[in-house]
Design a protein around this motif. Structure first.
Motif, PDB file in Angstrom:
ATOM      1  N   VAL A 248       0.854  -1.193   0.000  1.00 36.77           N
ATOM      2  CA  VAL A 248       0.000   0.000   0.000  1.00 36.77           C
ATOM      3  C   VAL A 248       0.886   1.237   0.000  1.00 36.77           C
ATOM      4  CG1 VAL A 248      -1.812   1.256   1.233  1.00 36.77           C
ATOM      5  CG2 VAL A 248      -1.790  -1.252   1.261  1.00 36.77           C
ATOM      6  N   ARG A 249       0.681   2.111  -0.978  1.00 35.90           N
ATOM      7  CA  ARG A 249       1.494   3.320  -1.103  1.00 35.90           C
ATOM      8  C   ARG A 249       0.744   4.586  -0.675  1.00 35.90           C
ATOM      9  NH1 ARG A 249       5.360   0.749  -1.138  1.00 35.90           N
ATOM     10  NH2 ARG A 249       6.541  -0.029  -2.895  1.00 35.90           N
ATOM     11  N   GLU A 250      -0.541   4.484  -0.403  1.00 38.20           N
ATOM     12  CA  GLU A 250      -1.292   5.697  -0.047  1.00 38.20           C
ATOM     13  C   GLU A 250      -0.850   6.214   1.316  1.00 38.20           C
ATOM     14  OE1 GLU A 250      -5.585   4.704   1.376  1.00 38.20           O
ATOM     15  OE2 GLU A 250      -4.983   3.044   0.071  1.00 38.20           O
ATOM     16  N   PRO A 251      -1.159   7.480   1.648  1.00 34.06           N
ATOM     17  CA  PRO A 251      -0.722   8.054   2.929  1.00 34.06           C
ATOM     18  C   PRO A 251      -1.134   7.195   4.118  1.00 34.06           C
ATOM     19  CG  PRO A 251      -1.583   9.766   1.509  1.00 34.06           C
ATOM     20  CD  PRO A 251      -1.869   8.472   0.813  1.00 34.06           C
ATOM     21  N   ILE A 252      -0.213   7.032   5.051  1.00 32.80           N
ATOM     22  CA  ILE A 252      -0.419   6.131   6.193  1.00 32.80           C
ATOM     23  C   ILE A 252      -1.625   6.544   7.039  1.00 32.80           C
ATOM     24  CG2 ILE A 252       0.621   5.393   8.383  1.00 32.80           C
ATOM     25  CD1 ILE A 252       3.316   5.364   6.852  1.00 32.80           C
ATOM     26  N   GLY A 253      -1.807   7.859   7.207  1.00 32.77           N
ATOM     27  CA  GLY A 253      -2.897   8.346   8.042  1.00 32.77           C
ATOM     28  C   GLY A 253      -4.278   7.961   7.544  1.00 32.77           C
ATOM     29  N   THR A 254      -4.399   7.711   6.250  1.00 32.12           N
ATOM     30  CA  THR A 254      -5.678   7.250   5.700  1.00 32.12           C
ATOM     31  C   THR A 254      -5.653   5.752   5.424  1.00 32.12           C
ATOM     32  OG1 THR A 254      -4.940   7.871   3.463  1.00 32.12           O
ATOM     33  CG2 THR A 254      -6.271   9.463   4.677  1.00 32.12           C
ATOM     34  N   ALA A 255      -4.481   5.224   5.066  1.00 32.34           N
ATOM     35  CA  ALA A 255      -4.384   3.811   4.716  1.00 32.34           C
ATOM     36  C   ALA A 255      -4.639   2.893   5.908  1.00 32.34           C
ATOM     37  CB  ALA A 255      -3.009   3.509   4.117  1.00 32.34           C
ATOM     38  N   VAL A 256      -4.008   3.183   7.050  1.00 32.66           N
ATOM     39  CA  VAL A 256      -4.129   2.278   8.199  1.00 32.66           C
ATOM     40  C   VAL A 256      -5.563   2.211   8.725  1.00 32.66           C
ATOM     41  CG1 VAL A 256      -3.390   1.866  10.582  1.00 32.66           C
ATOM     42  CG2 VAL A 256      -1.693   2.398   8.829  1.00 32.66           C
ATOM     43  N   PRO A 257      -6.238   3.349   8.948  1.00 33.16           N
ATOM     44  CA  PRO A 257      -7.636   3.251   9.382  1.00 33.16           C
ATOM     45  C   PRO A 257      -8.498   2.465   8.392  1.00 33.16           C
ATOM     46  CG  PRO A 257      -6.826   5.465   9.782  1.00 33.16           C
ATOM     47  CD  PRO A 257      -5.770   4.762   8.982  1.00 33.16           C
ATOM     48  N   ARG A 258      -8.287   2.673   7.081  1.00 29.73           N
ATOM     49  CA  ARG A 258      -9.071   1.943   6.084  1.00 29.73           C
ATOM     50  C   ARG A 258      -8.783   0.452   6.150  1.00 29.73           C
ATOM     51  NH1 ARG A 258      -7.813  -0.300   1.490  1.00 29.73           N
ATOM     52  NH2 ARG A 258      -5.799   0.745   1.223  1.00 29.73           N
ATOM     53  N   LEU A 259      -7.507   0.090   6.189  1.00 26.94           N
ATOM     54  CA  LEU A 259      -7.137  -1.328   6.213  1.00 26.94           C
ATOM     55  C   LEU A 259      -7.692  -2.029   7.452  1.00 26.94           C
ATOM     56  CD1 LEU A 259      -3.436  -0.939   5.036  1.00 26.94           C
ATOM     57  CD2 LEU A 259      -5.228  -2.176   3.785  1.00 26.94           C
ATOM     58  N   LEU A 260      -7.681  -1.326   8.578  1.00 28.52           N
ATOM     59  CA  LEU A 260      -8.142  -1.962   9.822  1.00 28.52           C
ATOM     60  C   LEU A 260      -9.676  -2.050   9.867  1.00 28.52           C
ATOM     61  CD1 LEU A 260      -5.591  -0.757  12.500  1.00 28.52           C
ATOM     62  CD2 LEU A 260      -5.457  -2.602  10.803  1.00 28.52           C
ATOM     63  N   ARG A 261     -10.355  -1.101   9.237  1.00 30.67           N
ATOM     64  CA  ARG A 261     -11.809  -1.233   9.103  1.00 30.67           C
ATOM     65  C   ARG A 261     -12.155  -2.439   8.250  1.00 30.67           C
ATOM     66  NH1 ARG A 261     -11.674   4.463   8.511  1.00 30.67           N
ATOM     67  NH2 ARG A 261     -11.767   4.233   6.236  1.00 30.67           N
ATOM     68  N   GLU A 262     -11.416  -2.604   7.130  1.00 29.82           N
ATOM     69  CA  GLU A 262     -11.645  -3.761   6.267  1.00 29.82           C
ATOM     70  C   GLU A 262     -11.356  -5.056   6.991  1.00 29.82           C
ATOM     71  OE1 GLU A 262      -9.170  -3.026   2.906  1.00 29.82           O
ATOM     72  OE2 GLU A 262     -10.425  -1.388   2.113  1.00 29.82           O
ATOM     73  N   LEU A 263     -10.312  -5.057   7.822  1.00 34.53           N
ATOM     74  CA  LEU A 263      -9.955  -6.253   8.578  1.00 34.53           C
ATOM     75  C   LEU A 263     -11.062  -6.602   9.583  1.00 34.53           C
ATOM     76  CD1 LEU A 263      -7.695  -8.355   9.241  1.00 34.53           C
ATOM     77  CD2 LEU A 263      -6.888  -6.750  10.971  1.00 34.53           C
ATOM     78  N   ALA A 264     -11.588  -5.582  10.244  1.00 33.76           N
ATOM     79  CA  ALA A 264     -12.642  -5.800  11.243  1.00 33.76           C
ATOM     80  C   ALA A 264     -13.922  -6.290  10.600  1.00 33.76           C
ATOM     81  CB  ALA A 264     -12.894  -4.510  12.008  1.00 33.76           C
ATOM     82  N   ASP A 265     -14.163  -5.857   9.358  1.00 37.54           N
ATOM     83  CA  ASP A 265     -15.412  -6.235   8.673  1.00 37.54           C
ATOM     84  C   ASP A 265     -15.304  -7.584   7.983  1.00 37.54           C
ATOM     85  OD1 ASP A 265     -16.521  -3.870   9.483  1.00 37.54           O
ATOM     86  OD2 ASP A 265     -16.117  -2.821   7.587  1.00 37.54           O
ATOM     87  N   ALA A 266     -14.077  -8.090   7.854  1.00 35.18           N
ATOM     88  CA  ALA A 266     -13.877  -9.353   7.121  1.00 35.18           C
ATOM     89  C   ALA A 266     -14.471 -10.534   7.867  1.00 35.18           C
ATOM     90  CB  ALA A 266     -12.383  -9.562   6.882  1.00 35.18           C
TER      91      ALA A 266
END
Length: 240
Positions: free
Chosen positions: A222-240
């Protein structure tokens, strides 16, 4: 329960105003001589290096910085009941300030928030040592034995705490999901944890502004800014 682990480097704290070291605007690129201030041999043997290092500590934003969205997202994942561990190369203490319990954070490179004596190992809050600078001392010695003080951060030329590193290795081997966030993955032995996680079957996610040596073995880069990438990735992880 799935163990989700994070290896975090300087890049996770740049949104908190703390500059990284090897990025395009990194400390080492702007002032290569600055590396001497955190090199044990130079620090211990050169009073002028120590005086400069204390002034850098005095001006550093590390002790006044606040956690950002990425730190908070990791802490929120922990509060949700997930099994979370943080292995950090950072010395800023922002994971703990964000709410991740201290017992779940392994600080591979120590902490800038504490000082220690290199002779008798007396320790205390960095604020106490900095107050002595404000009072006029430029290289405050240990008040117990007169020895040289430094922050509890691991300098170049020092070894990592083997107990902390050993625990980090065990956490890495047990991880089912392993995020490498904001780390160049160039400083060993910490960098090798990403490869170790992959070898032991973890899903490896590399989140960093620039390419890392472990991108080829990562399941996701993931190359997008960390401040937006991490919250998004962890939301996806929680919803999986």
């Amino acid at each position: 329960m799935t163990l989700v682990s994070f290896l975090t480097g300087a890049g996770i704290s740049t949104d908190s105003g703390i500059p990284d070291y090897r990025g395009p605007n990194g400390v080492w690129r702007k002032d290569p001589d600055a590396e001497k201030l955190v090199t044990y041999g130079y620090y211990m043997n050169d009073p002028e290096i120590r005086r400069r290092a204390w002034q850098v500590r005095r001006r550093a934003v590390t002790l006044t910085a606040e956690p950002n969205a990425a730190h908070r997202a990791i802490a929120e994942l922990d509060r949700s009941g997930a099994s979370v561990r943080v292995i950090t190369q950072n010395v800023d203490g922002l994971h703990q300030l964000a709410g991740t319990p201290t017992r779940k954070v392994l600080e591979l490179h120590g902490s800038a928030r504490q000082f220690m004596c290199t002779e008798c190992d007396t320790r205390g809050p960095m604020a106490e040592a900095l107050a002595r600078l404000d009072a006029g001392e430029d290289d405050p010695p240990c008040l117990v034995c007169g020895g040289i003080l430094k922050s509890t951060t691991v300098m170049f030329g020092e070894n990592l705490d083997p107990l902390v590193l050993g625990e980090a290795v065990e956490v890495t081997k047990a991880s089912e999901v392993f995020f490498a966030v904001g780390s160049s993955l160039q400083v060993h032995p910490a960098a090798g944890l990403a490869g170790l996680a992959a070898e032991h079957g973890a899903r490896l996610v590399a989140v960093n502004a620039e390419p890392t040596p472990y991108d080829d073995v990562a399941d996701e880069v993931v190359r997008e800014p960390i401040g937006t990438a991490v919250p998004r990735l962890l939301r996806e992880l929680a919803d999986a």
